[in-house]
Design a protein around this motif. Structure first.
Motif, PDB file in Angstrom:
ATOM      1  N   SER A  18       0.831  -1.205   0.000  1.00  0.00           N
ATOM      2  CA  SER A  18       0.000   0.000   0.000  1.00  0.00           C
ATOM      3  C   SER A  18       0.866   1.255   0.000  1.00  0.00           C
ATOM      4  O   SER A  18       1.822   1.346   0.778  1.00  0.00           O
ATOM      5  CB  SER A  18      -0.914   0.024   1.225  1.00  0.00           C
ATOM      6  OG  SER A  18      -1.838  -1.034   1.207  1.00  0.00           O
ATOM      7  N   PRO A  19       0.556   2.238  -0.859  1.00  0.00           N
ATOM      8  CA  PRO A  19       1.337   3.472  -0.870  1.00  0.00           C
ATOM      9  C   PRO A  19       1.262   4.179   0.483  1.00  0.00           C
ATOM     10  O   PRO A  19       0.183   4.301   1.066  1.00  0.00           O
ATOM     11  CB  PRO A  19       0.677   4.311  -1.961  1.00  0.00           C
ATOM     12  CG  PRO A  19      -0.092   3.346  -2.793  1.00  0.00           C
ATOM     13  CD  PRO A  19      -0.523   2.254  -1.868  1.00  0.00           C
ATOM     14  N   ALA A  20       2.410   4.622   0.978  1.00  0.00           N
ATOM     15  CA  ALA A  20       2.468   5.338   2.253  1.00  0.00           C
ATOM     16  C   ALA A  20       3.034   6.729   2.023  1.00  0.00           C
ATOM     17  O   ALA A  20       3.927   6.918   1.184  1.00  0.00           O
ATOM     18  CB  ALA A  20       3.334   4.581   3.253  1.00  0.00           C
ATOM     19  N   TYR A  21       2.507   7.701   2.753  1.00  0.00           N
ATOM     20  CA  TYR A  21       3.062   9.052   2.715  1.00  0.00           C
ATOM     21  C   TYR A  21       4.540   8.958   3.087  1.00  0.00           C
ATOM     22  O   TYR A  21       4.898   8.240   4.022  1.00  0.00           O
ATOM     23  CB  TYR A  21       2.311   9.943   3.705  1.00  0.00           C
ATOM     24  CG  TYR A  21       2.361  11.413   3.388  1.00  0.00           C
ATOM     25  CD1 TYR A  21       1.284  12.034   2.766  1.00  0.00           C
ATOM     26  CD2 TYR A  21       3.476  12.185   3.706  1.00  0.00           C
ATOM     27  CE1 TYR A  21       1.315  13.393   2.474  1.00  0.00           C
ATOM     28  CE2 TYR A  21       3.516  13.543   3.409  1.00  0.00           C
ATOM     29  CZ  TYR A  21       2.432  14.139   2.800  1.00  0.00           C
ATOM     30  OH  TYR A  21       2.480  15.478   2.506  1.00  0.00           O
ATOM     31  N   ALA A  25       4.884   5.072   8.526  1.00  0.00           N
ATOM     32  CA  ALA A  25       5.142   3.644   8.708  1.00  0.00           C
ATOM     33  C   ALA A  25       4.319   2.831   7.714  1.00  0.00           C
ATOM     34  O   ALA A  25       3.097   2.988   7.646  1.00  0.00           O
ATOM     35  CB  ALA A  25       4.803   3.219  10.129  1.00  0.00           C
ATOM     36  N   PRO A  26       4.939   1.943   6.937  1.00  0.00           N
ATOM     37  CA  PRO A  26       4.190   1.092   6.016  1.00  0.00           C
ATOM     38  C   PRO A  26       3.470  -0.020   6.771  1.00  0.00           C
ATOM     39  O   PRO A  26       3.688  -0.224   7.968  1.00  0.00           O
ATOM     40  CB  PRO A  26       5.282   0.523   5.108  1.00  0.00           C
ATOM     41  CG  PRO A  26       6.487   0.459   6.002  1.00  0.00           C
ATOM     42  CD  PRO A  26       6.386   1.669   6.897  1.00  0.00           C
ATOM     43  N   PRO A  50      -1.613   5.239  10.901  1.00  0.00           N
ATOM     44  CA  PRO A  50      -3.073   5.318  10.811  1.00  0.00           C
ATOM     45  C   PRO A  50      -3.541   6.125   9.603  1.00  0.00           C
ATOM     46  O   PRO A  50      -4.740   6.216   9.361  1.00  0.00           O
ATOM     47  CB  PRO A  50      -3.476   5.983  12.133  1.00  0.00           C
ATOM     48  CG  PRO A  50      -2.274   6.750  12.557  1.00  0.00           C
ATOM     49  CD  PRO A  50      -1.097   5.964  12.083  1.00  0.00           C
ATOM     50  N   HIS A  51      -2.590   6.697   8.854  1.00  0.00           N
ATOM     51  CA  HIS A  51      -2.925   7.431   7.629  1.00  0.00           C
ATOM     52  C   HIS A  51      -2.778   6.557   6.387  1.00  0.00           C
ATOM     53  O   HIS A  51      -2.937   7.041   5.262  1.00  0.00           O
ATOM     54  CB  HIS A  51      -2.032   8.662   7.494  1.00  0.00           C
ATOM     55  CG  HIS A  51      -2.166   9.621   8.631  1.00  0.00           C
ATOM     56  ND1 HIS A  51      -3.086  10.644   8.650  1.00  0.00           N
ATOM     57  CD2 HIS A  51      -1.497   9.702   9.809  1.00  0.00           C
ATOM     58  CE1 HIS A  51      -2.976  11.315   9.786  1.00  0.00           C
ATOM     59  NE2 HIS A  51      -2.027  10.754  10.515  1.00  0.00           N
ATOM     60  N   LEU A  52      -2.468   5.281   6.570  1.00  0.00           N
ATOM     61  CA  LEU A  52      -2.332   4.374   5.434  1.00  0.00           C
ATOM     62  C   LEU A  52      -3.713   3.973   4.930  1.00  0.00           C
ATOM     63  O   LEU A  52      -4.627   3.710   5.719  1.00  0.00           O
ATOM     64  CB  LEU A  52      -1.556   3.127   5.847  1.00  0.00           C
ATOM     65  CG  LEU A  52      -1.053   2.238   4.705  1.00  0.00           C
ATOM     66  CD1 LEU A  52       0.124   2.893   4.003  1.00  0.00           C
ATOM     67  CD2 LEU A  52      -0.634   0.870   5.241  1.00  0.00           C
ATOM     68  N   GLY A  53      -3.865   3.923   3.624  1.00  0.00           N
ATOM     69  CA  GLY A  53      -5.153   3.543   3.064  1.00  0.00           C
ATOM     70  C   GLY A  53      -6.221   4.589   3.352  1.00  0.00           C
ATOM     71  O   GLY A  53      -5.939   5.752   3.673  1.00  0.00           O
TER      72      GLY A  53
END
Length: 213
Positions: A18-21, A25-26, A50-53
């Protein structure tokens, strides 16, 4: 004739690719127990930003004294919404890109589609939303703004002007929605965050349903 879906799943899949900022943390998962002769279950341990997806930002994300995700009212995350297409209008979605879908009966939730197809890799050229557009939506009674990119602000922003205006106007944010298959129009949104009492954001499983007749 194609049948209207009963549910549109507008959540991004979450996995190790999943693309991560940048700097976040991936997704990582390990097994703490596996089914075997000595164990009846599989049990995993996961770590991720917690910002993933697809996720909701709490005020704590952009306000040092703001409430955490678990303390935020759930009402903005469930109810009528309008999906508005502003595909390829970046780097900032302006009021002129949304105005064609603004009517007097605008619901209190607006989801903005900027991609023809959601990217599978990090997009450093993601589209944000202008402060003017956010202010105009807030003036019309909008409580929640969602977008199919990773941020309301350009990826390289250090001032986070749009987030700061969201803070000032008391709005709520959904980011990384997947709106590829969703026509413009009005729906019921359900996108409840987890009750994470110390976190500044939370993953959500966001769906749309047809509005009841």
């Amino acid at each position: 004739m194609t049948a209207t879906p009963l549910i549109w799943d507008i959540s991004a899949p979450v996995h190790s690719a999943s693309p991560a900022y940048p700097g976040d943390a991936p997704y990582q998962q390990r097994w703490t127990a596996r089914i075997s002769a000595d164990c009846p279950v599989n049990v995993g341990a996961i770590s991720l930003s917690p910002h993933l997806g697809t996720h909701a930002d709490a005020p704590l994300h952009y306000d040092a004294s703001g409430p955490s995700m678990g303390a935020v009212d759930l009402q903005p995350y469930i109810g009528p919404c309008r999906v508005i297409h502003a595909i390829g209008c970046g780097p900032l979605i302006a009021w002129q890109h949304l105005q064609h879908a603004i009517t007097p009966d605008l619901p209190p939730r607006v989801l903005v589609r900027t991609y023809a197809q959601a990217p599978q890799q990090w997009d450093e050229h993601l589209s944000g939303i202008t402060t003017d557009a956010i202010a105009r939506l807030a003036d019309l009674g909008v409580q929640l703004i969602g977008i199919d990119t990773a941020s309301m602000d350009p990826a390289g922003s250090t001032t986070l002007d749009s987030h700061m205006l969201v803070r000032a106007r008391g709005l709520r944010i959904l980011e990384n929605l997947v709106l590829d298959a969703v026509p413009e129009g009005d729906y019921e949104l359900i996108a409840l965050p987890l009750k994470l009492m110390e976190a500044e954001a939370s993953p959500v499983r966001a769906i749309l349903r047809p509005l009841a007749a």
